[in-house]
Write a protein that holds these residues in place. Structure first.
Motif, short mmCIF file in Angstrom:
data_model
loop_
_atom_site.label_atom_id
_atom_site.label_comp_id
_atom_site.label_asym_id
_atom_site.label_seq_id
_atom_site.Cartn_x
_atom_site.Cartn_y
_atom_site.Cartn_z
N ALA A 82 6.08 -8.90 1.25
CA ALA A 82 5.76 -9.44 0.36
C ALA A 82 5.40 -11.27 1.04
O ALA A 82 4.32 -11.75 0.57
CB ALA A 82 7.19 -10.10 -0.24
N LYS A 83 6.25 -11.31 2.10
CA LYS A 83 5.31 -12.41 2.62
C LYS A 83 4.18 -12.36 3.05
O LYS A 83 3.24 -13.32 3.06
CB LYS A 83 6.28 -12.91 3.78
N GLU A 84 3.71 -11.15 3.42
CA GLU A 84 2.23 -11.36 3.75
C GLU A 84 1.53 -11.39 2.73
O GLU A 84 0.28 -12.04 2.75
CB GLU A 84 2.20 -9.90 4.57
N LEU A 85 2.07 -10.89 1.22
CA LEU A 85 1.22 -10.68 -0.04
C LEU A 85 0.73 -12.49 -0.07
O LEU A 85 -0.17 -12.60 -0.37
CB LEU A 85 1.77 -10.07 -1.32
N ALA A 86 2.24 -13.33 -0.16
CA ALA A 86 1.93 -14.61 -0.51
C ALA A 86 0.57 -15.10 0.21
O ALA A 86 -0.07 -15.68 -0.05
CB ALA A 86 3.41 -14.94 -0.78
N ASP A 87 0.56 -15.46 1.95
CA ASP A 87 0.16 -15.61 2.72
C ASP A 87 -1.44 -15.05 2.57
O ASP A 87 -2.14 -16.47 2.71
CB ASP A 87 0.69 -15.30 3.89
N GLY A 89 -2.72 -15.22 -0.13
CA GLY A 89 -3.07 -15.89 -1.53
C GLY A 89 -2.98 -15.34 -3.28
O GLY A 89 -3.14 -16.04 -4.51
N CYS A 90 -1.62 -14.22 -2.99
CA CYS A 90 -0.94 -13.86 -4.18
C CYS A 90 0.09 -14.79 -4.43
O CYS A 90 1.06 -14.92 -4.34
CB CYS A 90 -0.54 -12.56 -3.85
N GLU A 91 -0.24 -15.58 -5.35
CA GLU A 91 0.78 -16.58 -5.13
C GLU A 91 1.26 -16.69 -6.34
O GLU A 91 3.10 -17.26 -6.16
CB GLU A 91 -0.23 -18.07 -6.21
N PHE A 92 1.92 -15.94 -6.78
CA PHE A 92 2.33 -14.87 -7.89
C PHE A 92 3.66 -14.21 -7.44
O PHE A 92 4.52 -14.26 -7.31
CB PHE A 92 2.15 -14.05 -8.71
N VAL A 93 3.87 -14.16 -5.70
CA VAL A 93 4.19 -13.52 -4.90
C VAL A 93 5.38 -14.72 -4.99
O VAL A 93 5.04 -15.37 -4.72
CB VAL A 93 4.39 -12.76 -4.35
N VAL A 94 6.92 -14.32 -5.23
CA VAL A 94 7.67 -15.23 -4.61
C VAL A 94 8.42 -14.75 -3.14
O VAL A 94 9.15 -13.97 -3.72
CB VAL A 94 9.12 -15.34 -6.09
N ALA A 95 8.64 -14.96 -2.09
CA ALA A 95 8.16 -14.53 -0.59
C ALA A 95 9.13 -15.34 -0.25
O ALA A 95 10.01 -16.77 -0.29
CB ALA A 95 6.75 -14.92 -0.71
N PRO A 96 10.04 -14.63 0.90
CA PRO A 96 11.19 -14.75 1.68
C PRO A 96 10.71 -16.41 2.66
O PRO A 96 10.36 -15.93 3.35
CB PRO A 96 12.00 -13.53 1.91
N LEU A 97 11.80 -17.38 2.78
CA LEU A 97 12.05 -17.49 3.61
C LEU A 97 12.31 -18.04 5.49
O LEU A 97 13.42 -17.08 5.06
CB LEU A 97 12.21 -19.25 3.42
N PRO A 98 11.56 -17.57 6.26
CA PRO A 98 11.75 -17.37 7.41
C PRO A 98 12.36 -18.36 7.84
O PRO A 98 13.16 -19.72 7.85
CB PRO A 98 11.02 -17.53 8.32
N ASP A 99 13.54 -17.72 8.80
CA ASP A 99 14.50 -18.62 9.75
C ASP A 99 13.87 -19.17 11.09
O ASP A 99 13.37 -19.34 11.31
CB ASP A 99 15.33 -17.78 10.01
N ARG A 100 14.43 -19.78 11.47
CA ARG A 100 14.01 -21.08 12.56
C ARG A 100 13.65 -19.82 13.59
O ARG A 100 12.89 -20.45 13.85
CB ARG A 100 15.42 -21.72 13.29
N THR A 101 13.58 -18.47 13.72
CA THR A 101 12.80 -18.06 14.95
C THR A 101 12.13 -16.85 14.05
O THR A 101 11.69 -16.31 15.13
CB THR A 101 14.01 -17.10 15.65
N GLY A 144 -2.64 -6.26 -12.51
CA GLY A 144 -4.78 -6.05 -11.37
C GLY A 144 -5.14 -6.63 -10.15
O GLY A 144 -5.55 -6.30 -9.30
N ARG A 145 -4.79 -8.12 -10.21
CA ARG A 145 -4.36 -8.77 -8.75
C ARG A 145 -4.21 -7.92 -7.62
O ARG A 145 -4.11 -7.71 -6.21
CB ARG A 145 -4.32 -9.75 -9.17
N LEU A 146 -3.41 -7.81 -7.69
CA LEU A 146 -1.84 -7.12 -7.01
C LEU A 146 -2.46 -5.64 -6.39
O LEU A 146 -2.33 -5.37 -5.11
CB LEU A 146 -0.59 -6.58 -7.24
N HIS A 147 -2.71 -4.75 -7.00
CA HIS A 147 -3.29 -3.22 -7.29
C HIS A 147 -4.75 -4.04 -6.18
O HIS A 147 -5.83 -3.10 -5.53
CB HIS A 147 -3.29 -2.66 -8.38
N ALA A 148 -5.46 -4.80 -6.36
CA ALA A 148 -6.04 -4.63 -5.88
C ALA A 148 -6.00 -5.70 -4.39
O ALA A 148 -7.08 -5.48 -3.60
CB ALA A 148 -7.93 -5.89 -6.75
#
Length: 327
Positions: A82-87, A89-101, A144-148
């Motif tokens: 999910a994080k990779e998808l958001a990064d 350009g898939c702005e419709f993905v609510v991705a998790p927040l990384p911790d300090r490490t 459609g965007r996700l599948h592409a």
């Protein structure tokens, strides 16, 4: 989940956010929403808020056929995908927040996997139905965007197994004596007994569909897995954001399309505008609809075959079971 887990307190969540994410937390409250996972809303002393999710690693070593280590790996790979998808350009993905490490998942001492998301203002529906034609069309375009999209490197491959099938088959072979694991055990046994022929037919039908789709050479794509209406957050800026990415897998596209096609409005053109001139396969759509019902039945049978109480979650699970198993 409506029932707050006794193993994780609001203070424990606040401590994890402070220690590992470096957040200055002012308040944490339990959020009785969703199913499967437990959730909390945390407010920072200087304004920001976060949505915290925890999944329990089964202490008995298996849950629906997965060991605790397999569950941990599945959660970690899903949130990373999910994080990779958001990064990407898939702005419709609510991705998790990384911790300090840089970690996206933390295991709390009691054997729970904790993930932190940004808190977004918005709303969702209480069930999975796509009743609004405009919203159905919009989510079709998002899928459609996700599948592409290019599959993330950590993305796991979906398989045709029905989670908990062995549990269900064991239960169906044990209908001749009363069940006593809790208040919904015996009603579950009676329900399954009355629907035994139906359930066996559904399992056989699913196996027939699997053989057909396994023989197909249609390419697999990035799928969310559960793009129903309750897993979409309508944010205050008018956008749709997909949440609950723990089911993201490389799979046939019909895995997602089964949830949005078939309404009174033809939304296939909106999907094709993003994914290309794709025609979904009728047999594949049917496969995933049957898979979903069998997986839900197995989940509730597993729950009620184990010790349980008459909690709000148990009552809701019983009502859900009765929608999938005819009386």
């Amino acid at each position: 989940m409506r029932d707050e887990p006794g193993e994780i307190s609001c203070d424990l969540v606040a401590g994890m956010l402070s220690e590992h994410w470096g957040f200055r937390v002012g308040e944490v409250v339990y959020a009785p929403v969703g199913s499967g996972s437990h959730h909390w809303i945390a407010a920072g002393v200087d304004g920001p808020r976060w949505f915290v999710t925890a999944d329990r690693l089964d202490p008995s070593g298996s849950w629906m056929g997965s060991t605790a280590e397999q569950m941990k790996g599945t959660i970690e790979s899903a949130v990373q995908a999910a994080k990779e998808l958001a990064d990407s350009g898939c702005e419709f993905v609510v991705a998790p927040l990384p911790d300090r490490t840089g970690h996206l998942v933390r295991e709390v001492p009691a054997g729970w996997m904790l993930v932190v998301f940004p808190y977004l203002q918005g709303w969702s529906t209480s069930d999975g139905a796509w009743d609004d034609p405009a919203e159905r069309e919009q989510i079709a375009g998002i899928l459609g965007r996700l599948h592409a999209a290019t599959p993330p490197r950590t993305l796991q491959r979906w398989d045709f197994a029905v989670p908990g099938r062995d549990v269900l088959l064991t239960a169906l072979a044990d209908l001749d004596r009363p069940w006593s694991s809790g208040p919904y055990a015996e009603p579950t046994r009676l329900r399954l007994s009355a629907a035994l022929d139906y359930l066996r037919a559904r399992l056989a039908h699913y196996d027939t569909l699997v053989r057909e789709i396994e023989a197909s050479d249609d390419p697999w794509v990035v799928t969310h897995g559960e793009p129903h209406s309750a897993n979409v957050l309508r944010t205050n800026d008018g956008r749709m954001r997909l949440i609950d990415w723990d089911t993201v897998r490389l799979a046939p596209r019909e895995r997602d399309l089964a949830a949005v096609l078939g309404g009174p409005t033809d939304v296939l053109p909106a999907y094709q505008a993003q994914a290309g001139p794709i025609s979904p396969r009728t047999a594949a759509l049917e496969l995933f609809r049957v898979w979903w019902s069998l997986a839900e039945i197995a989940t509730y049978v597993q729950l009620f075959r184990r010790p349980h109480t008459d909690s709000q979650d148990s009552r809701e699970s019983w009502q859900d079971l009765t929608t999938y198993v005819p009386g």
